[in-house]
Design a protein around this motif. Structure first.
Motif, PDB file in Angstrom:
ATOM      1  N   VAL A   1       0.836  -1.203   0.000  1.00  0.00           N
ATOM      2  CA  VAL A   1       0.000   0.000   0.000  1.00  0.00           C
ATOM      3  C   VAL A   1       0.869   1.250   0.000  1.00  0.00           C
ATOM      4  N   MET A   2       1.820   1.310   0.925  1.00  0.00           N
ATOM      5  CA  MET A   2       2.603   2.532   1.091  1.00  0.00           C
ATOM      6  C   MET A   2       3.482   2.824  -0.121  1.00  0.00           C
ATOM      7  N   HIS A   3       3.822   1.815  -0.885  1.00  0.00           N
ATOM      8  CA  HIS A   3       4.595   2.014  -2.110  1.00  0.00           C
ATOM      9  C   HIS A   3       3.887   2.969  -3.070  1.00  0.00           C
ATOM     10  N   ASN A   4       2.549   2.991  -3.004  1.00  0.00           N
ATOM     11  CA  ASN A   4       1.758   3.825  -3.914  1.00  0.00           C
ATOM     12  C   ASN A   4       1.344   5.158  -3.299  1.00  0.00           C
ATOM     13  N   VAL A   5       1.796   5.432  -2.094  1.00  0.00           N
ATOM     14  CA  VAL A   5       1.403   6.662  -1.395  1.00  0.00           C
ATOM     15  C   VAL A   5       2.375   7.787  -1.733  1.00  0.00           C
ATOM     16  N   LYS A   6       1.824   8.894  -2.155  1.00  0.00           N
ATOM     17  CA  LYS A   6       2.646  10.065  -2.451  1.00  0.00           C
ATOM     18  C   LYS A   6       2.760  10.992  -1.245  1.00  0.00           C
ATOM     19  N   ASN A   7       1.666  11.110  -0.487  1.00  0.00           N
ATOM     20  CA  ASN A   7       1.662  12.011   0.665  1.00  0.00           C
ATOM     21  C   ASN A   7       1.013  11.306   1.855  1.00  0.00           C
TER      22      ASN A   7
END
Length: 353
Positions: free
Chosen positions: A194-200
């Motif tokens: 999930v966090m791999h795709n988080v920008k902010n």
């Protein structure tokens, strides 16, 4: 399309008849009302399924799913299929939320255009609340993390936690990322994807979630299935090697710490580790990766010492830790910083929800 402004809360339910009302009531009584609550009865053998249906009959914001027992991951996956909100939260059914948790987290999500918001949380016992104050001050402004810093903090698991709960996600971010079935510590297998795709990512410092701590001792209830957490860290390590080369050492440190912890737990539960099979697996991993682990911990004096002692013989590390505990007990060594008790009446705090 997901309904704009709506927050979906997925709650897996299994053998929590004693706690379910506290959890569900804390969600229904939120100051933010545009929510849906998805209760997933994971084949619970008690009255949880009936209680969930009673809630559904009283509040049209509630959906109930009844399914055969498949574990926490399977329950969450079934719940995600029913999500219609623009945002999603997960809550474990023995935990509960502050009454303004969703309102505050959504407010900050919109204000900072965050993909994920994480709040601080209480370790909630029957008679006390504890909080980890090492990295937070409840009065501080939220902290924004870009993807690179976020992934580093996730691997360290100090400020950013691997837990799925305690966070507000944009639903589109997680909808196609299922939890791994059939494992314990499923969040460790899931969070990095999930966090791999988080920008902010936004880190709030106010505690808004109560993480309930049952009385069961980890030593008394320990099972080799608990080793799933090491499997999860190894799976994540492969991902780190491919996508975040600069975090490889931090990932090795996380694996080493967990290996040492679980070797000791297996040692204390030797009857559950026939012929030392699981301890040998841990020892083999450390021996095989010794050079890489040694390089990763070169700036950490204690871990460096533990790794060296373990490589000589695992019992040397156990003796070393026992010595440190003894020295702390007579105050020759200071205790490491940890959890602090919050001066609050827990019963009043629960009733306030």
């Amino acid at each position: 399309m997901f309904q704009k402004g709506k927050v979906s809360v997925v709650v897996p339910i299994y053998k929590v008849e004693k706690y379910i009302h506290r959890c569900v009531d804390s969600i229904l009584n939120q100051t933010y009302k545009n929510i849906e609550v998805i209760l997933v009865d994971d084949g619970s053998p008690d009255h949880c399924g009936k209680i969930a249906d009673q809630y559904r009959d009283k509040d049209d914001r509630i959906k109930v799913i009844h399914k055969e027992n498949g574990g926490l991951s399977d329950a969450r996956n079934h719940g995600m299929k029913q999500v219609t909100g623009e945002y999603t939260m997960f809550a474990d059914s023995d935990d509960w939320l502050k009454e303004n948790a969703i309102e505050l987290m959504l407010h900050y999500s919109l204000r900072y255009q965050a993909d994920v918001v994480q709040s601080a949380f209480y370790y909630a016992y029957e008679d006390k609340l504890l909080i980890d104050n090492r990295y937070i001050d409840a009065n501080d402004e939220p902290l924004e993390l870009d993807n690179q810093i976020l992934m580093y903090e996730l691997v360290k698991n100090e400020k950013v936690k691997n837990f799925a709960w305690g966070k507000l996600y944009k639903t589109e971010l997680i909808k196609e990322i299922p939890f791994k079935k059939g494992v314990l510590f499923e969040d460790v297998f899931w969070a990095h994807q999930v966090m791999h795709n988080v920008k902010n990512f936004l880190l709030m410092h106010q505690p808004l979630y109560y993480y309930f701590q049952r009385d069961d001792s980890i030593v008394a209830t320990y099972s080799p299935r608990n080793l799933d957490i090491i499997k999860g860290l190894k799976v994540r390590h492969q991902f780190i090697e491919k996508n975040y080369e600069r975090l490889i050492d931090a990932s090795y440190i996380a694996i080493l710490k967990m290996c040492l912890i679980h070797y000791n737990l297996l040692f204390m539960n030797r009857k559950k580790d026939k012929n030392g099979i699981y301890r040998k697996e841990i020892q083999s991993y450390i021996q095989t990766n010794y050079t890489k682990l040694k390089n990763a911990v070169k700036y950490d004096k204690q871990l460096n010492t533990q790794l060296y002692l373990f490589s000589l013989h695992p019992y040397f590390n156990i003796a070393f830790l026992g010595l440190r505990r003894g020295l702390r007990s007579i105050r020759v060594l200071s205790h490491p910083p940890g959890l602090e008790q919050v001066e609050v009446n827990l019963k009043k705090e629960v009733l306030a929800e």
